[in-house]
Design a protein around this motif. Structure first.
Motif, PDB file in Angstrom:
ATOM      1  N   VAL A  27       0.839  -1.200   0.000  1.00  0.00           N
ATOM      2  CA  VAL A  27       0.000   0.000   0.000  1.00  0.00           C
ATOM      3  C   VAL A  27       0.879   1.256   0.000  1.00  0.00           C
ATOM      4  N   ILE A  28       1.934   1.239   0.807  1.00  0.00           N
ATOM      5  CA  ILE A  28       2.859   2.377   0.845  1.00  0.00           C
ATOM      6  C   ILE A  28       3.520   2.580  -0.513  1.00  0.00           C
ATOM      7  N   THR A  29       4.005   1.488  -1.104  1.00  0.00           N
ATOM      8  CA  THR A  29       4.655   1.568  -2.413  1.00  0.00           C
ATOM      9  C   THR A  29       3.720   2.154  -3.463  1.00  0.00           C
ATOM     10  N   ASP A  30       2.479   1.691  -3.474  1.00  0.00           N
ATOM     11  CA  ASP A  30       1.514   2.172  -4.469  1.00  0.00           C
ATOM     12  C   ASP A  30       1.164   3.641  -4.242  1.00  0.00           C
ATOM     13  N   PHE A  31       1.047   4.047  -2.983  1.00  0.00           N
ATOM     14  CA  PHE A  31       0.729   5.442  -2.684  1.00  0.00           C
ATOM     15  C   PHE A  31       1.886   6.350  -3.099  1.00  0.00           C
ATOM     16  N   GLU A  32       3.112   5.921  -2.802  1.00  0.00           N
ATOM     17  CA  GLU A  32       4.281   6.719  -3.185  1.00  0.00           C
ATOM     18  C   GLU A  32       4.422   6.798  -4.707  1.00  0.00           C
ATOM     19  N   LYS A  33       4.038   5.746  -5.397  1.00  0.00           N
ATOM     20  CA  LYS A  33       4.078   5.768  -6.868  1.00  0.00           C
ATOM     21  C   LYS A  33       3.048   6.761  -7.407  1.00  0.00           C
ATOM     22  N   LYS A  34       1.892   6.799  -6.757  1.00  0.00           N
ATOM     23  CA  LYS A  34       0.838   7.727  -7.174  1.00  0.00           C
ATOM     24  C   LYS A  34       1.223   9.164  -6.870  1.00  0.00           C
TER      25      LYS A  34
END
Length: 445
Positions: free
Chosen positions: A64-71
Motif C-alpha cells: 500500500v505504501i509503495t503504491d501510494f508513493e508511486k501515485k
C-alpha cells in the motif's frame, strides 16, 4: 491473532486509560476548519507511520505504501513496526513527542482510541470525512467504531477520530470441506441447517465443533449472538446505551444455545482443558467439522485454503446478515503532524479498492471492495471475502463485545467456565454482563 489482541487489550486498559473518558471538550479535539485533498501540491513530504503488522499483514502495508508513493512521488512514508502490546501501551506517549509518528494504528474502544482522542493527541477527522466522502462510503456500523462525541461521554457517534481500512477481521463459521463431503452434508445456509448438520456429524462419530474453553474463548457465544440479536440494539448496548440490557440483545438465548451444544456433546471431550492454540491446531489437523473463529486466525497455507471453507450465516430472523467484525486497527493522525492533509490522504488510500485487492493478493480478508478478484482455488478466502461483502452490503457489522467495558472480556470468559461447570445459569450470566457494563457506565458519568 484477533483473539489474543482482545485479551491483551483488557490488560492494557488499566495502564493506558489512566484518565477515563468523561465530560469536557476542548479546541484540541475540534476538526480543522480548512483541509486540502490535493496531495500533489503539498510539496515534498515525509510521513512517519507506526504499526504492529507482520507476516502477510506487513507485506500488505508495504505494498500500500509503495503504491501510494508511486501515485504521489512527492511523498515518502517511513514505516516502523512495533509489537502490538508495546505499541498500544506507549502510543499515547509517542503521540506527545514532536518526533513521533504522523500516522499510527490504535486500538478501538475507550481504552485506547477514546483516551487518545480525549487527550487531543489525534486529529478530529470530520472535515476529511466530508472531503473524501467517508460519511457516505463507509458502512455506518463500521464508521461508529471510529467515532466519539467531543464531550467524550459517548462512543459510537459524533466525530471521526480514526478510520478503518480495506481489510476486516470477522467472527464466522469455518468448516472442513473434506469432512462435509464424506458425511454427505452440504455447507449450512442458516442456523437450523447448522444444528441439523452438527447432529449428523455427532451421529457419525465426528466432533461437530472443534473448541477449547481453557482460556475463555468467546467465539462460539459471540458468533451465535450475532445470529440472534437485533443489530441496532447490539450496537447500542456496546456503545453505552444504558436503556438497552443484555437480555434485549440475544445474550440469554446465545448462552442457552451454547450450553445446549456443550451438553449434547457437540464440543470435544474435556474441552474445558483445551487451550486456544491447541484447538486451532486440532481443527487444522483434521479434528472437528466446524469451528467458530476469527478470520485469518487459523493460519492456513495456500494448500490448506482449498480444504476449509468459511460462512457468514444469516440471522435466524431472516432479516439479513450480521457479524462481529472490525478493521484490524484504527488508523489515527497525530495532532502534532505537520502534514495532516497528506496523512489523511493516505488513510483514504488505505480504504481504496486497490488496497482491498492488495489484501486479497496476500490472503487477507478485504472490506469495502466488492469487485476484488479472489483466487478460485482458495475456498476459505472466497468465503471470507463473500462474508465481508455481505456485511458491507447489509451494513451488518457489530463490534467486539468486550468494547462495552474494559473488563467485559474477563466477565464473559469467567462466566462461560461457570456455565459449562453447571455453576451458573443463562439468566445469571446475562445479569453479570449487565452488572459489568453498567458499573463501567456509572464510572464514566
Amino acid at each position: 491473532m484477533r483473539v489474543h489482541k482482545a485479551v491483551i487489550a483488557g490488560a492494557i486498559a488499566l495502564s493506558l486509560a489512566a484518565c477515563s473518558p468523561g465530560s469536557g471538550s476542548s479546541d484540541k479535539t475540534a476538526a480543522p476548519t480548512t483541509v486540502s485533498t490535493d496531495v500533489a501540491k503539498a510539496g515534498n513530504v515525509t510521513l512517519n507511520l507506526t504499526d504492529f503488522w507482520g507476516a502477510a499483514e506487513g507485506e500488505w502495508i508495504k505494498q500500500v505504501i509503495t503504491d501510494f508513493e508511486k501515485k504521489y512521488p512527492n511523498v515518502k512514508i517511513v514505516r516502523k513496526t512495533e509489537d502490538w502490546g508495546q505499541l498500544n501501551s506507549t502510543l499515547n506517549l509517542q503521540l506527545q513527542d514532536a518526533g513521533g509518528p504522523d500516522i499510527a494504528t490504535a486500538n478501538n474502544g475507550w481504552q485506547s482510541l477514546g483516551t487518545l482522542a480525549k487527550g487531543g493527541l489525534v486529529v478530529n477527522l470530520d472535515a476529511y470525512a466530508k472531503a473524501y466522502g467517508w460519511d457516505k462510503s463507509v458502512p455506518t456500523t463500521i464508521a461508529r467504531q471510529n467515532q466519539f462525541t467531543t464531550d467524550f461521554k459517548t462512543m459510537g457517534s459524533g466525530s471521526w477520530f480514526a478510520t478503518p481500512m480495506a481489510r476486516t477481521s470477522l467472527i464466522g463459521l469455518y468448516y472442513n470441506a473434506d469432512k462435509l463431503k464424506a458425511l454427505g452434508i452440504a455447507p449450512p445456509t442458516n442456523l437450523a441447517d447448522l444444528e441439523a448438520d452438527a447432529a449428523k456429524a455427532k451421529a457419525a462419530g465426528q466432533i461437530p465443533f472443534e473448541y477449547g474453553s481453557q482460556d475463555g474463548s468467546t467465539t462460539v457465544l459471540l458468533g451465535l449472538q450475532a445470529l440472534l440479536a437485533d443489530k441496532k440494539k447490539l450496537n447500542d448496548y456496546i456503545y453505552g446505551d444504558s436503556t438497552v440490557k443484555a437480555a434485549d440483545i440475544g445474550m440469554t438465548d446465545a448462552v442457552t444455545l451454547t450450553k445446549k451444544w456443550a451438553d449434547q456433546g457437540w464440543f470435544p471431550p474435556n474441552f474445558n482443558g483445551i487451550d486456544y492454540q491447541t484447538a486451532v491446531a486440532n481443527f487444522v489437523g483434521g479434528k472437528g467439522v466446524f469451528r467458530w473463529e476469527y478470520t485469518g486466525s487459523l493460519g492456513l497455507n495456500t494448500q490448506q485454503q482449498g480444504h476449509f471453507g468459511y460462512l457468514q450465516l444469516p440471522q435466524q430472523s431472516g432479516s439479513g446478515t450480521v457479524g462481529v467484525g472490525a478493521a484490524p486497527g484504527a488508523m489515527v493522525v497525530s495532532a502534532k503532524s505537520k502534514h495532516p492533509d497528506v496523512a489523511a490522504a493516505f488513510l483514504n488510500y488505505m480504504m481504496s479498492p486497490e488496497a482491498g485487492q492488495a489484501a486479497v493478493d496476500r490472503g487477507l480478508v478485504p472490506a469495502m471492495s466488492p469487485d476484488v478478484q479472489v483466487p478460485p482455488a482458495s475456498l476459505s478466502l472466497t468465503g471470507e471475502s463473500a462474508g465481508a461483502a455481505t456485511l458491507d452490503k447489509n451494513d451488518g457489522y457489530v463490534p467486539y463485545f468486550d468494547w462495552s467495558s474494559p473488563t467485559m472480556l474477563d466477565t464473559l470468559g469467567q462466566n462461560l467456565q461457570l456455565l459449562y461447570a453447571g455453576k451458573t445459569t443463562a439468566d445469571k450470566f446475562t445479569a453479570a454482563v449487565d452488572k459489568d457494563r453498567d458499573t463501567f457506565l456509572a464510572g464514566q458519568s
